[in-house]
Design a protein around this motif. Structure first.
Motif, mmCIF file in Angstrom:
data_model
loop_
_atom_site.group_PDB
_atom_site.id
_atom_site.type_symbol
_atom_site.label_atom_id
_atom_site.label_comp_id
_atom_site.label_asym_id
_atom_site.label_seq_id
_atom_site.Cartn_x
_atom_site.Cartn_y
_atom_site.Cartn_z
ATOM 1 N N TYR A 108 0.776 -1.224 -0.121
ATOM 2 C CA TYR A 108 -0.054 -0.117 0.033
ATOM 3 C C TYR A 108 0.924 1.221 0.116
ATOM 4 O O TYR A 108 0.484 2.194 -0.758
ATOM 5 N N CYS B 285 0.888 4.170 -2.969
ATOM 6 C CA CYS B 285 0.656 5.490 -2.782
ATOM 7 C C CYS B 285 1.952 6.386 -2.999
ATOM 8 O O CYS B 285 1.674 7.426 -3.831
ATOM 9 N N LEU C 192 -4.626 0.334 -6.672
ATOM 10 C CA LEU C 192 -4.458 1.804 -6.142
ATOM 11 C C LEU C 192 -3.781 2.834 -7.655
ATOM 12 O O LEU C 192 -4.196 3.945 -7.689
ATOM 13 N N PHE D 208 -7.203 5.147 3.030
ATOM 14 C CA PHE D 208 -7.559 3.879 2.820
ATOM 15 C C PHE D 208 -7.614 2.860 4.283
ATOM 16 O O PHE D 208 -6.949 3.450 5.213
#
Length: 427
Positions: free
Chosen positions: A44, A48, A261, A285
């Motif tokens: 994640y 990002c 994403l 998130f």
């Protein structure tokens, strides 16, 4: 689960044989891989960074309810995680683990007066408000404390997540959130309340999603609503798209985090440039299962093998009180022998000693096992320990974290005396 593999015929967590963990700590025991946790969170965080050059425009808030051990929270906090909580107790866990309250979002449909006071006293990032009644209570509590409460409204976009009905949260019939058609009115109300500061918008449509299409559909509905709010002068500072990305339990093929994403940020960037006039808006998130689910397993021992005319049973020392998901959802968990045995395989139901017919962990598994063998119930890192209970006066399992060739006890096993220590006899 690459961090759980066989070496010299024995299943290992990273570099430690599970036989050694059972020797040191007994069973049932939850075993977590630190490397797997770091790898899953980094999926994640890296996505990002790759898609949002400015780190301040994205925040990953780990869903504490999936696994709330303070060692797990401490590790994720040090990696930069925020936290999604659903109770005052979870907030206190985050703080005890060294987490930053200013990176905490508070979800849940039934926040109490005391929980609101606790969260306001620690200056959390945001409340995800799920009803107009909650909005008015929060305004009153904040007023009593001389504060303004930052809020997002959790909007129910009526999007079908196409997952198990018990973990679907985004349809009209679900208890969560404010109906999409009522959200604009609720935001207008929020904007008039003196002790409420409108900060963002939130949704969460369900869990164990293998396809990101429902999530992107929900995002489209949120964007439509944000545009309408902007026209009325209600400018939001963040969009919280929730969690829900699934993991591999059996043959599941969940969407890759980076792919999901990438598509989500592309959609947001296009909207931000053309409709939102380039204004900065943070994206949040709330992942849980996809970070911790495949980072853990439940280690258990075969107490008896019971061969019958209709079924064979492997009766183990773990039970539905240790891992509730199969009994509650008929959830599938892989089962692997800790030591690979050469011999005839038979089909077993893996069951526990709890006095319920629903006490089973796996059904119809082909295994070559004997009494006293160790088994690993796989993909048990999420909603295992946090949903466990003391039914039948059974102490909850121990928890350990493996880091390379080191094993750390992060929660000791409960004793029977501790289970009734808060009870008293009648005079």
């Amino acid at each position: 689960m690459s961090h759980f593999s066989y070496k010299n015929g024995a299943l290992c967590a990273e570099n430690v044989p599970l036989t050694e963990i059972a020797r040191q700590f007994g069973s049932p025991t939850y075993v977590y891989s630190k490397a797997a946790l770091v790898e899953n969170f980094s999926a994640y965080a890296n996505a990002c960074r790759e898609n949002q050059r400015d780190a301040s425009t994205a925040l990953v808030c780990y869903s504490v309810k999936s696994n709330s051990n303070i060692a797990v929270l401490d590790l994720l906090s040090k990696l930069g995680s925020g936290f999604d909580i659903v109770s005052g107790g979870e907030l206190l866990r985050v703080i005890a683990a060294g987490g930053d309250p200013s990176k905490v979002i508070f979800s849940g449909v039934g926040k109490t007066h005391e929980e609101m006071k606790l969260a306001l006293s620690h200056d959390i990032l945001c409340f995800n408000v799920e009803s107009t009644a909650e909005l008015h209570r929060l305004n009153e509590v904040a007023g009593e404390m001389g504060k303004q409460a930052p809020v997002s409204l959790r909007v129910n976009p009526n999007v079908d997540a196409k997952t198990h009905p018990y973990i679907s949260t985004g349809l009209k019939e679900n208890k969560f959130g404010i109906a999409y058609d009522e959200a604009l009115t609720a935001y207008r109300t929020a904007a008039t309340l003196p002790h409420i500061r409108v900060a963002g918008i939130d949704c969460h449509i369900g869990s164990q999603l293998l396809d990101d299409a429902p999530l992107l559909e929900a995002l489209d509905r949120l964007i439509e609503l944000v545009d309408r709010l902007t026209q009325e002068g209600i400018v939001l500072h963040h969009i919280d798209i929730g969690g829900g990305i699934g993991i591999t339990y059996d043959k599941d093929k969940p969407v890759a985090i980076g792919d999901y994403l990438g598509r989500l940020f592309a959609k947001i960037d296009k909207w931000r440039l053309h409709q939102y006039k380039g204004k900065p808006i943070q994206v949040m998130f709330e992942p849980g299962r996809s970070i911790v689910g495949n980072a853990g397993l439940l280690l258990t021992e075969v107490e008896y093998l019971k061969h019958g005319a209709a079924k064979n049973f492997a009766i183990v020392n773990a039970a539905m009180n240790d891992l509730m998901r199969p009994a509650m959802y008929e959830a599938w968990h892989g089962v692997q022998p800790v030591v690979q045995r050469v011999g005839e395989q038979k089909t077993y139901d893996i069951v526990g000693p709890v006095c319920e017919s629903g006490d089973w962990l796996a059904r119809e598994r082909s295994l070559a096992i004997e009494q006293g063998d160790l088994l690993a119930i796989m993909s048990a890192g999420a909603y295992g320990m946090t949903m466990s209970s003391n039914y039948n006066t059974r102490g909850r399992a121990a928890e350990v974290m493996v880091d390379g060739d080191q094993v750390h006890l992060i929660r000791r096993r409960e004793t029977p005396g501790e289970l009734f220590a808060l009870e008293t006899l009648l005079p």
